[in-house]
Design a protein around this motif. Structure first.
Motif, PDB file in Angstrom:
ATOM      1  N   ASN A   1      -0.799  94.483  30.542  1.00 57.38           N
ATOM      2  CA  ASN A   1      -2.184  94.432  31.158  1.00 57.38           C
ATOM      3  C   ASN A   1      -1.994  94.865  32.633  1.00 57.38           C
ATOM      4  O   ASN A   1      -1.161  94.850  33.268  1.00 57.38           O
ATOM      5  CB  ASN A   1      -2.816  93.047  30.832  1.00 57.38           C
ATOM      6  CG  ASN A   1      -2.033  91.869  31.504  1.00 57.38           C
ATOM      7  OD1 ASN A   1      -1.375  92.238  32.615  1.00 57.38           O
ATOM      8  ND2 ASN A   1      -2.166  90.720  31.107  1.00 57.38           N
ATOM      9  N   PRO A   2      -3.191  95.224  33.081  1.00 57.76           N
ATOM     10  CA  PRO A   2      -3.380  95.744  34.542  1.00 57.76           C
ATOM     11  C   PRO A   2      -2.812  94.649  35.636  1.00 57.76           C
ATOM     12  O   PRO A   2      -2.313  94.795  36.614  1.00 57.76           O
ATOM     13  CB  PRO A   2      -4.819  96.270  34.494  1.00 57.76           C
ATOM     14  CG  PRO A   2      -5.197  96.276  33.367  1.00 57.76           C
ATOM     15  CD  PRO A   2      -4.442  95.563  32.457  1.00 57.76           C
ATOM     16  N   ASP A   3      -3.207  93.468  35.077  1.00 60.74           N
ATOM     17  CA  ASP A   3      -2.914  92.269  36.131  1.00 60.74           C
ATOM     18  C   ASP A   3      -1.217  92.237  36.404  1.00 60.74           C
ATOM     19  O   ASP A   3      -0.887  92.108  37.381  1.00 60.74           O
ATOM     20  CB  ASP A   3      -3.479  90.955  35.723  1.00 60.74           C
ATOM     21  CG  ASP A   3      -4.889  90.924  35.553  1.00 60.74           C
ATOM     22  OD1 ASP A   3      -5.596  91.569  36.463  1.00 60.74           O
ATOM     23  OD2 ASP A   3      -5.648  90.168  34.596  1.00 60.74           O
ATOM     24  N   LEU A   4      -0.725  92.474  35.158  1.00 62.27           N
ATOM     25  CA  LEU A   4       0.759  92.304  35.102  1.00 62.27           C
ATOM     26  C   LEU A   4       1.483  93.554  36.057  1.00 62.27           C
ATOM     27  O   LEU A   4       2.342  93.441  36.805  1.00 62.27           O
ATOM     28  CB  LEU A   4       1.515  92.444  33.740  1.00 62.27           C
ATOM     29  CG  LEU A   4       2.825  92.316  33.743  1.00 62.27           C
ATOM     30  CD1 LEU A   4       3.453  91.090  34.207  1.00 62.27           C
ATOM     31  CD2 LEU A   4       3.374  92.818  32.341  1.00 62.27           C
TER      32      LEU A   4
ATOM     33  N   ASP B   1       8.981  90.614  36.188  1.00 65.46           N
ATOM     34  CA  ASP B   1       9.335  89.895  37.342  1.00 65.46           C
ATOM     35  C   ASP B   1      10.892  89.834  37.729  1.00 65.46           C
ATOM     36  O   ASP B   1      11.539  89.091  38.446  1.00 65.46           O
ATOM     37  CB  ASP B   1       9.051  88.375  37.012  1.00 65.46           C
ATOM     38  CG  ASP B   1       9.600  87.623  36.015  1.00 65.46           C
ATOM     39  OD1 ASP B   1      10.457  88.424  35.270  1.00 65.46           O
ATOM     40  OD2 ASP B   1       9.688  86.700  35.918  1.00 65.46           O
TER      41      ASP B   1
END
Length: 40
Positions: free
Chosen positions: A36-39, A19
């Motif tokens: 992970n893919p979401d991140l 971020d």
């Protein structure tokens, strides 16, 4: 570039830079094997 070196420390990059306000640092997050893919 140092990130291409086999001993470059990749663990923890996602937690530190996912971020970040600077896009150059956010690119480091995808090199973390635990990211992970979401991140990403």
């Amino acid at each position: 570039m140092a990130t291409g070196h086999p001993r470059f420390p990749r663990e923890g990059l996602a937690a530190r830079f996912a971020d970040h306000s600077d896009g150059i640092y956010r690119q480091l997050a995808v090199r973390d094997p635990a990211a992970n893919p979401d991140l990403i």
